[in-house]
Design an enzyme around this catalytic site. Structure first.
Site: not given
Ligand code: DGL
Length: 246
Positions: A7-8, A39-40, A70-72, A184, A186
């Protein structure tokens, strides 16, 4: 060999912890790219290169299966990593993501008016709708709302501020929804916050509650992979920048 998580930053830890609670026997390795979070709001090319580097690190540390928690990164890299990088560089390893298990859970819940919240990259990618269209028998129009202000609060461990911000965003959202996808990793930290307010009117999908069962099902469908996983109950965490604990 290990189960790796990428993950980020902090979000993927909630997924790994839920998986470890369900399957404590395995060895785990976590890579949090805290030097580059969030990462978003990065470009697709940037997210791809950073994710490929993280996945490579995990493979070099002995991960047999990497879960992109991480979804992104799942939205922007998973198919490409599976179809090219994996085939060419690590054909005996596996990479799994967040989106398909979440969509399967959404369909099982019978939702017809889902709302996805996630990073701008995840929302702009349209990947949730693309994957939903592949498996749904009827067309379900996925509503989506980018909520880019939440990750910085959550990385700073200000979950109260993130909860207040999300509450405001959802109050301002004018359209009805019967399921809320916390798209996400997070946002798993905000599950109670949204369930307290919206739990009566919609299903709240939190990926820490989805991935452990989906991974267990995956391993029982792939016994050769399961047998190759070592059962030492060890966990290693690596961060490219500042470290975290939750
Ligand atoms: N936790 C991440 C996600 O599921 C990335 C969040 C990020 O780094 O912007 O998208």
């Amino acid at each position: 060999m290990k189960i790796g998580f990428f993950d980020s930053g902090l979000g993927g830890l909630t997924i790994m912890d839920a998986v470890r609670a369900a399957m404590p026997q395995y060895d785990y390795y976590y890579y949090g790219d805290t030097a580059h979070v969030p990462y978003g709001d990065k470009t697709e090319a940037e997210v791809y290169e950073l994710t490929k580097a993280g996945v490579t690190h995990l493979f070099e540390q002995g991960a047999l299966i990497v879960i992109i928690a991480c979804n992104t990164a799942s939205a922007e890299t998973l198919r490409k990593l599976q179809d090219t990088f994996l085939v060419e560089a690590y054909p005996d390893r596996r990479i799994l993501g967040m989106i398909i298990p979440t969509i399967e859970t959404l369909l099982a819940a019978g939702s017809t008016k889902p709302l996805l919240i996630g990073t701008k990259r995840t929302v702009d990618s349209g990947k949730y709708q693309i994957e939903l269209d592949k498996v749904s028998e009827t067309h379900i129009a996925l509503q989506s709302l980018a909520t880019p202000t939440l990750v910085p609060y959550l990385e700073a461990k200000s979950s109260n501020k993130a909860c207040a911000e999300l509450t405001q965003l959802l109050h301002a959202y004018a359209h009805p929804f019967d399921a809320l996808i916390l798209g996400c990793t997070h946002y798993t930290i905000l599950t109670d916050c949204v369930r307290n307010q919206y739990g009566d009117q919609c299903v709240v999908l939190s990926q820490d509650e989805i991935i452990p069962t989906k991974l267990q099902e995956y391993l029982s469908r792939h016994p050769t992979l399961e047998h190759a996983l070592t059962k030492g109950r060890n966990t290693t965490c690596y961060y490219s920048g500042a470290s975290h604990t939750i």
